[in-house]
Design an enzyme around this catalytic site. Structure first.
Site, PDB file in Angstrom:
ATOM      1  N   PHE A 185       0.822  -1.218   0.000  1.00 35.62           N
ATOM      2  CA  PHE A 185       0.000   0.000   0.000  1.00 35.62           C
ATOM      3  C   PHE A 185       0.855   1.267   0.000  1.00 35.62           C
ATOM      4  O   PHE A 185       0.583   2.226   0.735  1.00 35.62           O
ATOM      5  CB  PHE A 185      -0.949   0.034   1.206  1.00 35.62           C
ATOM      6  CG  PHE A 185      -2.095  -0.942   1.173  1.00 35.62           C
ATOM      7  CD1 PHE A 185      -2.373  -1.696   0.050  1.00 35.62           C
ATOM      8  CD2 PHE A 185      -2.896  -1.099   2.295  1.00 35.62           C
ATOM      9  CE1 PHE A 185      -3.432  -2.599   0.037  1.00 35.62           C
ATOM     10  CE2 PHE A 185      -3.965  -1.993   2.291  1.00 35.62           C
ATOM     11  CZ  PHE A 185      -4.231  -2.748   1.166  1.00 35.62           C
ATOM     12  N   ASN A 244      -8.078 -10.400  -5.536  1.00 35.84           N
ATOM     13  CA  ASN A 244      -6.777  -9.782  -5.316  1.00 35.84           C
ATOM     14  C   ASN A 244      -5.683 -10.757  -5.769  1.00 35.84           C
ATOM     15  O   ASN A 244      -5.977 -11.792  -6.376  1.00 35.84           O
ATOM     16  CB  ASN A 244      -6.625  -9.428  -3.828  1.00 35.84           C
ATOM     17  CG  ASN A 244      -5.809  -8.160  -3.621  1.00 35.84           C
ATOM     18  OD1 ASN A 244      -4.761  -7.969  -4.227  1.00 35.84           O
ATOM     19  ND2 ASN A 244      -6.291  -7.293  -2.738  1.00 35.84           N
TER      20      ASN A 244
END
Length: 350
Positions: A120, A243
């Site tokens: 992230f 994902n």
């Protein structure tokens, strides 16, 4: 053809460095309006047969950009010109963070796959807000993929997601709650039905935008269905499947940490769609992601019950003309099979 010439030069660079150069090049194209218009004229496929009204939004084309490429909402107009049907920005966290140590992105050209442990890395919600507010005109839906900061304790993660939804919801057509990245410690523990229901409810209390949940491909069938049912019961409108996978089989020399995308993810992504679609298609939006790099693959996902398809890794190996190639290919397959609109394709195999 141009990308085929440039690809060896890009592939000689570290994967993350090459990605940065691609972002800069697309940003330059976006800023030059005549060039952006010319690219759009060449690559954007305009056909009413491919349009859909979903989540209260008009999706002009069914194949869009998955989260991960444009982490900070810098390139919405650029991908509109490249012919994407939508773009998912992020993953965004409340505060900026650098992510995991480099190197953390690796190509496997023979397997048409990537493996990353980015964690992230992004400029935070203020940067995304600034970029989206200053974006040139565009015509495609924007989703914002949201996640918690690494430093936020998992027990209070709901606060990060709610903060992001409250701050960025007004700039998004929809939001995607990311509880499935393998690169933030503890994040996948949110893939518990009761825990996820609490998280979805927390976001719904502060934002009325349509909410999707992105799940991992590494769930077994029963757990995946239970998780999705809990999310829908709490107010989610759709599921993004999937994902990256923690599995690295078939990628020579791959590190144990990280997540795999591209062709190596394709079997697991297909399998998850086949698990979810018979139970959920028609009740919510299903977005299929993972290993989509051709019109055949996109068409198969739509026939299997996905309303929308997303891609990312395919761009690395096939180049920026991929959206146009897929959408033109979808029209040819629709002609072949006698479908007047994309809605007739969705779930045809169910």
């Amino acid at each position: 053809m141009l990308y085929r010439l440039l690809r060896p030069l890009l592939f000689a660079l570290d994967a993350e460095r090459a990605h940065g150069l691609a972002v800069e090049a697309l940003g330059a194209m976006q800023r030059l309006r005549p060039l952006r218009w010319a690219v759009g004229a060449a690559l954007r496929v305009g056909s009413p047969r491919l349009e859909q009204d979903l989540l209260g939004l008009r999706f002009p084309l069914p194949v869009g950009l998955a989260a991960g490429f444009d982490k900070e909402g810098r390139l919405v107009a650029a991908f509109d010109a490249l012919g994407a049907g939508s773009i998912e920005v992020g993953t965004v966290t409340p505060q900026p963070q650098d992510g995991n140590p480099r190197p953390r992105m690796f190509r496997f050209p023979a397997q048409q796959s990537l493996r990353n442990s980015l964690g992230f890395n992004n400029g935070g919600m203020s940067e995304v807000e600034k970029n989206l507010r200053s974006m040139p005109d565009f015509s495609i839906p924007v989703g914002i993929n949201i996640g918690k900061n690494r430093a936020t304790d998992i027990e209070v993660a709901d606060g990060d997601y709610a903060m992001l939804a409250q701050r960025l919801g007004g700039l998004a057509g929809y939001l995607t709650v990311n509880v499935s990245s393998p690169n933030t410690p503890g994040l996948r523990s949110l893939q518990d039905p009761e825990r996820l229901a609490s998280l979805v409810a927390a976001v719904r209390r502060v934002c009325d935008r349509p909410l999707l949940v992105k799940i991992a491909p590494d769930l077994d069938a029963g757990r995946a269905i239970d998780l999705c049912e809990a999310a829908l019961a709490a107010g989610a409108r759709g599921i993004v499947a999937t994902n990256t996978t923690t599995e690295a089989g078939g990628l020579p020399g791959a590190r144990s940490e990280g997540g795999t995308s591209g062709a190596a993810l394709r079997p697991a992504s297909r399998a998850m769609l086949r698990t979810l679609a018979p139970r959920l298609a028609g009740r919510c939006i299903l977005v299929s992601v993972g290993g989509v790099d051709s019109a055949d693959e996109a068409y198969a996902r739509l026939r299997a019950g996905a309303s929308l398809v997303q891609l990312y890794s395919g761009l690395v190996f096939r180049g920026p003309g991929l959206f146009a190639a897929i959408h033109r290919g979808l029209l040819r397959r629709m002609d072949r099979d006698g479908h007047d609109s994309i809605s007739g394709v969705i779930g045809a195999d169910l």
